[in-house]
Design a protein around this motif. Structure first.
Motif, mmCIF file in Angstrom:
data_model
loop_
_atom_site.group_PDB
_atom_site.id
_atom_site.type_symbol
_atom_site.label_atom_id
_atom_site.label_comp_id
_atom_site.label_asym_id
_atom_site.label_seq_id
_atom_site.Cartn_x
_atom_site.Cartn_y
_atom_site.Cartn_z
ATOM 1 N N ASN A 7 0.845 -1.190 0.000
ATOM 2 C CA ASN A 7 0.000 0.000 0.000
ATOM 3 C C ASN A 7 0.877 1.236 0.000
ATOM 4 O O ASN A 7 1.974 1.234 0.581
ATOM 5 N N TYR A 8 0.358 2.303 -0.623
ATOM 6 C CA TYR A 8 1.097 3.562 -0.586
ATOM 7 C C TYR A 8 0.157 4.716 -0.881
ATOM 8 O O TYR A 8 -0.931 4.516 -1.431
ATOM 9 N N THR A 9 0.593 5.929 -0.514
ATOM 10 C CA THR A 9 -0.213 7.127 -0.728
ATOM 11 C C THR A 9 0.588 8.184 -1.474
ATOM 12 O O THR A 9 1.753 8.435 -1.143
ATOM 13 N N TYR A 49 0.605 12.237 -2.481
ATOM 14 C CA TYR A 49 0.063 13.468 -1.923
ATOM 15 C C TYR A 49 0.064 14.587 -2.954
ATOM 16 O O TYR A 49 1.005 14.707 -3.758
ATOM 17 N N THR A 63 -4.018 0.538 -2.836
ATOM 18 C CA THR A 63 -4.137 -0.627 -1.974
ATOM 19 C C THR A 63 -3.720 -1.882 -2.734
ATOM 20 O O THR A 63 -4.217 -2.142 -3.835
ATOM 21 N N THR A 116 -5.218 13.205 -1.469
ATOM 22 C CA THR A 116 -4.400 12.001 -1.447
ATOM 23 C C THR A 116 -4.964 10.978 -2.418
ATOM 24 O O THR A 116 -6.176 10.914 -2.652
ATOM 25 N N LEU A 158 -7.693 1.984 -6.100
ATOM 26 C CA LEU A 158 -7.373 3.388 -5.918
ATOM 27 C C LEU A 158 -8.487 4.091 -5.152
ATOM 28 O O LEU A 158 -9.671 3.873 -5.428
ATOM 29 N N GLN A 187 -13.655 6.003 -4.742
ATOM 30 C CA GLN A 187 -12.873 4.762 -4.844
ATOM 31 C C GLN A 187 -13.213 4.058 -6.136
ATOM 32 O O GLN A 187 -14.367 4.006 -6.566
ATOM 33 N N SER A 247 -9.084 11.273 -1.942
ATOM 34 C CA SER A 247 -9.801 12.090 -0.978
ATOM 35 C C SER A 247 -9.366 13.537 -1.102
ATOM 36 O O SER A 247 -8.307 13.836 -1.665
ATOM 37 N N HIS A 260 -4.656 6.998 -2.637
ATOM 38 C CA HIS A 260 -4.168 5.826 -1.909
ATOM 39 C C HIS A 260 -4.261 4.588 -2.790
ATOM 40 O O HIS A 260 -5.294 4.347 -3.426
#
Lengths: 112, 112
Positions: A18-20, A22, A77, A73, A61, A57, A64, A75
């Motif tokens: 997982n990663y985000t 920005y 998954t 962001t 992906l 969502q 938000s 995100h």
């Protein structure tokens, strides 16, 4: 002039992690857009976020928007190889909605 | 449904030459945009239009001109091409402020 900053600029991650990503922007706007670009290709719309607290969502992906913090962001998954691409966020001016500003992009590589 | 169509796909120009990049959309969108994308960078807005007969400058308009005589067409004119205008040019359109932009496939322009 509105500035849009993304980080990281480059991201290499293993499948399944997982990663985000920005996206920060410098002035008032309540509309934020995420796009995907594959190498040598055009841009494809992923998400449109139109208000503070908006969350969208699609598959692995999730995007938000926090308009108070001027932050969005993206995100990821359980990343898969097919998500390898460059991701851009973009913002338009709150007053007219006509001037568009893109971030410099995050180049994502998902390693098997 | 063709969407946004850009022609040509590739072009090489000599310094000082002029050319017109064509963009047409068949979605009856009022808003149209021209961007340039330099290698490894995000998109920069050159010009935009909110309807036939109305155009305005974006972030990087110098060296370019546009016209919008019909809803469908939004050509971008380069006068006196310079090496700094070597880039990939994208045209986009959208229906209103709350919709994402639809992008054409781009024109890859080299000026030598």
């Amino acid at each position: 002039e509105l500035k849009v900053e993304q980080n990281p600029l480059f991201l290499s991650m293993q499948e399944g992690k997982n990663y985000t990503i920005y996206c920060n922007y410098s002035t008032t706007s309540d509309r934020l857009y995420w796009y995907r670009q594959d190498p040598g290709k055009s841009l494809e719309s992923l998400f449109v976020l139109l208000s503070n607290g908006a969350v969208k969502q699609e598959g692995r992906l999730m995007a938000s928007l926090d308009t108070k913090a001027r932050l969005s962001t993206l995100h990821i998954t359980a990343a898969v190889h097919d998500l390898s691409a460059t991701y851009f966020c973009a913002v338009d001016m709150a007053d007219t909605g006509n001037q568009f500003y893109f971030g410099t992009g995050t180049s994502l590589t998902v390693i098997p | 449904n063709a969407g946004v169509t850009q022609t040509p796909k590739f072009r090489i120009l000599k310094i000082g030459q002029s050319m017109t990049l064509q963009c047409a959309q068949d979605m009856n969108h009022n808003y149209m945009y021209w961007y340039r994308q330099d290698p490894g960078m995000g998109l920069k807005l050159i010009y935009y239009s909110v309807g036939a007969g109305i155009t305005d400058k974006g972030e990087v308009p110098n060296g370019y001109n546009v016209s919008r005589s019909t809803t469908e067409d939004f050509p971008l004119r380069l006068e006196l091409a310079a090496p700094s205008q070597t880039s990939v040019y994208f045209c986009a359109s959208r229906d209103n402020h709350y919709q994402p932009q639809h992008f054409g496939d781009g024109t890859r322009l080299s000026i030598l």
